[in-house]
Write a protein that holds these residues in place. Structure first.
Motif, PDB file in Angstrom:
ATOM      1  N   LYS A  43       0.833  -1.187   0.000  1.00 35.22           N
ATOM      2  CA  LYS A  43       0.000   0.000   0.000  1.00 35.22           C
ATOM      3  C   LYS A  43       0.875   1.247   0.000  1.00 35.22           C
ATOM      4  O   LYS A  43       2.060   1.204   0.314  1.00 35.22           O
ATOM      5  CB  LYS A  43      -0.881  -0.010   1.265  1.00 35.22           C
ATOM      6  CG  LYS A  43      -2.095  -0.909   1.120  1.00 35.22           C
ATOM      7  CD  LYS A  43      -3.136  -0.526   2.163  1.00 35.22           C
ATOM      8  CE  LYS A  43      -2.533  -0.696   3.533  1.00 35.22           C
ATOM      9  NZ  LYS A  43      -3.472  -1.136   4.568  1.00 35.22           N
ATOM     10  N   HIS A 204       2.208  -0.751  -8.070  1.00 37.12           N
ATOM     11  CA  HIS A 204       0.879  -1.027  -7.556  1.00 37.12           C
ATOM     12  C   HIS A 204       0.158  -2.016  -8.461  1.00 37.12           C
ATOM     13  O   HIS A 204      -0.876  -2.541  -8.116  1.00 37.12           O
ATOM     14  CB  HIS A 204       0.033   0.258  -7.540  1.00 37.12           C
ATOM     15  CG  HIS A 204       0.373   1.174  -6.419  1.00 37.12           C
ATOM     16  ND1 HIS A 204       0.904   2.416  -6.617  1.00 37.12           N
ATOM     17  CD2 HIS A 204       0.252   1.009  -5.083  1.00 37.12           C
ATOM     18  CE1 HIS A 204       1.100   2.994  -5.464  1.00 37.12           C
ATOM     19  NE2 HIS A 204       0.717   2.158  -4.504  1.00 37.12           N
ATOM     20  N   ARG A 219       4.238  -4.494   4.203  1.00 39.00           N
ATOM     21  CA  ARG A 219       3.210  -3.819   4.985  1.00 39.00           C
ATOM     22  C   ARG A 219       3.870  -3.250   6.230  1.00 39.00           C
ATOM     23  O   ARG A 219       4.564  -3.972   6.954  1.00 39.00           O
ATOM     24  CB  ARG A 219       2.106  -4.797   5.374  1.00 39.00           C
ATOM     25  CG  ARG A 219       0.928  -4.092   6.049  1.00 39.00           C
ATOM     26  CD  ARG A 219      -0.129  -5.072   6.529  1.00 39.00           C
ATOM     27  NE  ARG A 219      -0.619  -5.912   5.437  1.00 39.00           N
ATOM     28  CZ  ARG A 219      -0.894  -7.228   5.577  1.00 39.00           C
ATOM     29  NH1 ARG A 219      -0.709  -7.826   6.719  1.00 39.00           N
ATOM     30  NH2 ARG A 219      -1.332  -7.916   4.558  1.00 39.00           N
TER      31      ARG A 219
END
Ligand SMILES: Nc1ncnc2c1ncn2[C@@H]1O[C@H](COP(=O)(O)OP(=O)(O)OP(=O)(O)O)[C@@H](O)[C@H]1O
Ligand SMILES: [Mg+2]
Lengths: 231, 426
Positions: A43, A204, A219
């Motif tokens: 992310k 992404h 993460r």
């Protein structure tokens, strides 16, 4: 087992200090083998770019080691780091970072100019690199006058010109439409297959990631998952 | 990066933002232009004075007069029978030197020879029974050189009377061209002590451009000067003929200024005043140097302002090229090279501005000289604004140094830039 090209262990990176300090990487281990293509996925704000900058020796880790070809990079001097980046790495960013007013050829040969290669040799190699990307007819154009896809191909030619061992690409197709993005991807993976140039791609884009040998999911500054392509 | 590439890149970068660079170059141009012109003015005037010194004479001769015994006081001065009129302002007098004084001076340590100056008053000069013209005869000092239009300098040791005539006399005397005049004979008349007018002849050996010291005067050789003096003093009482307004003293210059000063002190102790040509012209030179210094000061202020312009221009360039610099550093360009790229860019701006400024000043100087040549026709040989290579090089190099200094701050900022933060997307 062959020793890895890049070996990272317990990598920490903290930005700032005191109460405002932010730990972007929190002890990360990673080995990249010779000739491998790796996708770094995660992310926004998870620390992908931070990791790539450390791997590319653009920044020094707060803690932990990065071993390149058996050499602990923390022992390299600034000059040696510059030389390593210049000779062994190529960079492709989401934004092109082309000198808009300079010619396509001058943009492509910039790494050679930095390396101290003479003008004649630079021109020859620059034309050759552009030819590989079918852009040799644009050598004399101003970089500004090219389309987005052409610009990204110029950037790849620039990343290629010093015969690097690793190409670091941060969102290489982020600014391109799907069709041109695919062309750029094809070029990168073709280089990886045919010349054995390592690819480290931050993205992404699941589609792009799926074409890599291996995917690293990040993460909160840690590797959440590793996935190898089921061959 | 290779040195040549650093240079070429810096040069190209300097002109990437043409308007901005041009404006900065203009500011430097103005400073360098002014500095070159004020410098040129000083050089021109001082050169003229130097040339004049050379044409008048020689640095190993000083003029000696008798020091006035009493300080000038208020009210009328007492009559002194030894007073003599001098060539200065009308009515100016000096105490005359006698033969005894000449002997005293000759005995002073350091004096090589002493020659009383014998002033001659010529009534007229005439050629071939033509019109008679007034003529002044300039004092001749050994080593004197004059700017000649034709012919040669007078031969001091010649046994025949010779003289150099001013150019303005050639036509009135019907001597033809300046070149024709050389070798012709003219008659000079003086009035002797008994009031009788007598003439003597002399050969014209040269024709002179008018100069400051010899302005409009003829220059005789020794033989002619002696002859005129003898004719003029014929019938005069002995006391008259042995009184001189001043004397020329030759001295050894190898000892430098200190020795010259020591000699002047010894002359002063003996009651005489010795002044070299430098003493007489030094004041003027000092005043001119002072004025030029002040003018240069203004020009330097302009240059400092222009230097701040360079700082500004380069800060903008660094700002603009943040990403480019970041990229080049990512690609392995060392901070040192980044620093050189920007400081050389500053030097290039300085070089272009100062080179144009100096060129402009040379052009403007030429223009001023051609105009001032007409306005200052009385000072022939004066080049109002002169340029010597050293001062031109000093201006250009000085401006480049200022530019280099001005470039340091922006160049440092660029060199310290962190490649990653420059490459982070906005
Ligand atoms: N110079 C810095 N100073 C402080 N914090 C920073 C700095 N650089 C990055 N960070 C922080 O570190 C974290 C990781 O940043 P990074 O750029 O690696 O994210 P990313 O995974 O590449 O995100 P994206 O996908 O949006 O590019 C972010 O929270 C960011 O705010
Ligand atoms: Mg990122």
């Amino acid at each position: 087992m062959v020793s890895p090209l890049l070996s990272v262990s317990n990598l920490h990176k903290t930005y700032g200090s005191g109460p405002s300090a932010f730990e972007a990487l929190k002890g990360l281990d990673l080995d990249i083998a010779e000739g491998e293509s790796i996708a770094i996925i995660g992310k926004s704000g998870s620390g992908k770019s931070t990791l790539m900058h450390l791997l590319a020796l653009l920044d020094r880790p707060t803690f932990g080691s990065i071993v390149l070809d058996g050499t602990d990079t923390s022992r390299l001097s600034a000059k040696q780091l510059n030389q390593t980046r210049n000779s062994a790495f190529g960079f492709v960013f989401q934004q092109f970072f082309l000198n808009a007013q300079a010619s396509v050829l001058d943009n492509v040969t910039l790494p050679l100019k930095i390396a101290g290669v003479g003008r004649r040799e630079r021109t020859a190699q620059g034309i050759a690199a552009l030819a590989q990307l079918e852009l040799d007819d644009k050598a004399g154009n101003r970089a500004n006058d090219l389309s987005g896809g052409q610009k990204q191909r110029v950037v790849i030619a620039r990343a290629l010109i010093n015969q690097p061992r690793v190409i670091f690409a941060d969102e290489p197709t982020g600014n391109l439409d799907t069709a041109t993005g695919t062309v750029v991807e094809d070029i990168l993976f073709d280089l990886n297959r045919r010349r054995g140039i390592n690819l480290v791609v931050v993205t992404h884009d699941e589609e792009l990631a799926s074409r890599c040998d291996r995917r690293i999911y990040i993460r909160d500054g840690l590797i959440a998952a590793r996935e190898a392509v089921a061959a | 990066m290779k040195g040549v590439d650093v240079l070429a890149t810096a040069f190209r970068n300097a002109f990437r933002s043409r308007l901005r660079t041009s404006l900065t170059v203009l500011a430097i141009f103005i400073g360098a232009f002014t500095l070159s012109l004020t410098n040129g003015l000083g050089t021109g005037i001082n050169q003229y004075i130097d040339d004049t010194v050379a044409s008048v004479g020689v640095d190993d001769v000083m003029t000696v007069t008798k020091a006035s015994e009493e300080e000038p006081t208020e009210g009328p001065a007492e009559y002194d029978p030894n007073q003599i009129a001098t060539d200065g302002a009308p009515g100016a007098t000096a105490t005359a030197l006698t033969d005894d004084d000449i002997d005293t001076i000759a005995d002073i340590d350091g004096v090589e020879s002493v020659e009383p100056s014998k002033s001659v008053l010529v009534d007229y000069v005439r050629h071939d029974d033509g019109t008679r013209y007034q003529l002044s005869v300039a004092e001749l000092v050994p080593g004197m050189r004059m700017e000649l239009v034709a012919g040669e300098q007078v031969d001091l040791d010649a046994t025949d009377p010779e003289l150099v005539l001013p150019e303005s006399y050639v036509e009135p005397l019907d001597l033809g061209s300046a070149a024709d005049a050389v070798g012709q004979t003219v008659a000079l008349a003086v009035t002797d002590a008994t009031g009788e007018q007598v003439t003597t002849e002399a050969t014209v050996v040269g024709v002179a451009e008018p100069g400051v010291i010899t302005m409009g005067g003829a220059v005789p050789n020794d033989v002619l000067a002696e002859e005129l003096y003898d004719l003029q003093t014929t019938g005069a009482p002995e006391a008259e003929t042995t009184r001189y307004a001043e004397a020329s003293v030759s001295f050894d210059t190898t000892g430098g200024a200190a020795q010259t000063e020591a000699l002047q002190d010894r002359l002063a102790d003996a009651g005489f005043t010795g002044s070299t040509l430098e003493d007489q012209l030094g004041t003027i030179t000092a005043v001119i140097d002072g004025i030029v210094l002040v003018l240069n000061g203004f020009a330097v202020i302009a240059l400092v302002a222009a230097g701040i312009g360079i700082v500004n221009t380069l800060f903008m360039a660094v700002q603009e090229r943040t990403r480019e610099v970041g990229l080049m550093k990512a690609m392995g360009l060392s901070s040192g090279r980044v620093f050189s790229l920007f400081s050389i860019e500053a030097v290039v701006i300085g070089l272009v501005g100062s080179a144009l400024g100096v060129l402009g000043a040379v052009g403007a100087g030429q223009l001023v000289n051609s105009v001032s040549g007409d306005l200052l026709a009385d000072l022939p040989g004066l080049t109002l604004i002169a340029f010597d290579p050293v001062s031109i090089a000093t201006v250009v190099l000085g401006v480049m140094a200022i530019a280099l200094l001005a470039g340091t701050l922006p160049a440092l900022r660029a060199a310290r830039q962190d490649p990653i933060s420059s490459l982070r997307y906005e």
